[in-house]
Design an enzyme around this catalytic site. Sequence first.
Site, PDB file in Angstrom:
ATOM      1  N   LYS A 100       0.829  -1.204   0.000  1.00 58.11           N
ATOM      2  CA  LYS A 100       0.000   0.000   0.000  1.00 58.11           C
ATOM      3  C   LYS A 100       0.866   1.259   0.000  1.00 58.11           C
ATOM      4  CE  LYS A 100      -3.819   1.975   2.739  1.00 58.11           C
ATOM      5  NZ  LYS A 100      -4.629   1.760   3.964  1.00 58.11           N
ATOM      6  N   SER A 159      -9.263   1.867   3.087  1.00 59.19           N
ATOM      7  CA  SER A 159      -8.359   2.566   2.196  1.00 59.19           C
ATOM      8  C   SER A 159      -7.339   1.643   1.530  1.00 59.19           C
ATOM      9  CB  SER A 159      -7.610   3.666   2.963  1.00 59.19           C
ATOM     10  OG  SER A 159      -6.837   3.119   4.016  1.00 59.19           O
ATOM     11  N   SER A 205      -9.800  -0.324   7.285  1.00 63.88           N
ATOM     12  CA  SER A 205      -9.188  -0.187   5.965  1.00 63.88           C
ATOM     13  C   SER A 205      -8.557  -1.448   5.400  1.00 63.88           C
ATOM     14  CB  SER A 205      -8.138   0.936   5.990  1.00 63.88           C
ATOM     15  OG  SER A 205      -8.765   2.182   6.125  1.00 63.88           O
TER      16      SER A 205
END
Length: 472
Positions: free
Chosen positions: A90, A164, A188
């Site tokens: 990420k 996210s 997330s």
Amino acid sequence: MDASGGLPVGAGGGTVVGLPATELAARVRSGELSAVDVVRAHLAHLDEVEPRIGAFRVVRRAAALAEAAAVDAAPDRGSLPLAGVPIAVKDNVPVAGETCTEGSPACPSAPAAEDHPVVARARAAGAVVVGITRMPELGLYASTDVQGAVCRNPWDTARSPAGSSGGSAAAVASGSVPLALGNDGMGSLRLPAAACGLVTLKPGRGVVPTLAGDWFGMVENGALATTVADLALAHAVLAGLAPEPPADPGRPLRIAVSTRALVPGVPTDGPAKAAVDAVAGLLAAAGHTVVRRPLVVPPGAAAGALARWMAGADEAADALAVDRQALQPRSRTHARIGRLVRRAGLVRPATAERFRERMTAFFEDVDLLLTPITTGPPLPARPWHERSFAANIAANARWAPWAPPWNLAGLPALVLPAGTRPEGHPLAVQLAGPPGAETRLLWIAGELERRQPWRRYAPVFDPTEPAVAAPG
């Protein structure tokens, strides 16, 4: 395609794309496969599916192949738990030599000087970083889109992979990588896993090294996977533990179940309730004791989580030296409210500690708690960053009220697939536990996986099929 379910990699290479990380690593350790061939095959599949999902901000082709060659040449290759396994990371987890943008052009653009500890641990275990995945700005929202790019859910490209860690989830669900790293501050990891038919674990506080800006103790790093064995291996590596299968508790578990709405006026929909009931039935059939017990989140605790979510934007903007005027309008508002929250002293450590004590006490006579994780299908895939702050907050709160309590409490929570919705989107449930319950959660998830296996990849993008079909 052979019985192990992968795509050809070339002469003498066997099949690799679509194999679990555990099997890939075993074959590279034994010398049956080379890490270079494994990575090359995954890059080829990535090239085929990526234009339709937009999971990656950066694909590290040359660097990944060089890292794979180093794994092949490593004298300790035969003992590396993740030997040759391609992973994605990420965009808020530093990777040495790569820019860490936090999903925003407002962040400084200098490459990271060194790996974050979780990346360093994954690489030391033999993993190869093939790319950096997209995320919403500063990781604040439950959809993944940036200016000029909307990340799409491989199960339905009209839907978001959530956020996210949405890019990481889309990368795994499309077969581009078998594992991806992400993090979870208000769901997330768990929300993208639910949206994309994956399994994930948000560790409890202090188990895995977290980020520098951790939203005042709410953010934890973790992994997204298609199998419980892969998740257990990734968790062990990230936590610095011996890579062993989760230990059997040696007794039936006592599991509480709650589907009571956590937010007034935001009920859980029928399919989500049905999924919880079905999993409760599987647990009972396996010999565990299932009891109904409502989860209650006091208004003060809910406000405490909301305060940290707001203040986390301001904290991140300060820590990252962000150009606030370059932030998206929704994020500017978010950070501005966060600054007011911080100045008013509304981020109170005592709030989180009282709630942690309350939730720990909940588990005095039960081992785990089973709940829904979302209240409906994934959000539409659209440029949410063009919509107002209020529209984003309302959409997030309506869809995902079941995730934040465990971030505030700092307790572990796991999400796993539990079927599909009538329209074909994945269904998922959440299991949470007391401090130190990570192994217990992984063990029960493995038992559920054996009793009710799930489809590991989105149908259109499934790399175990003979060919990748065009979206309908």
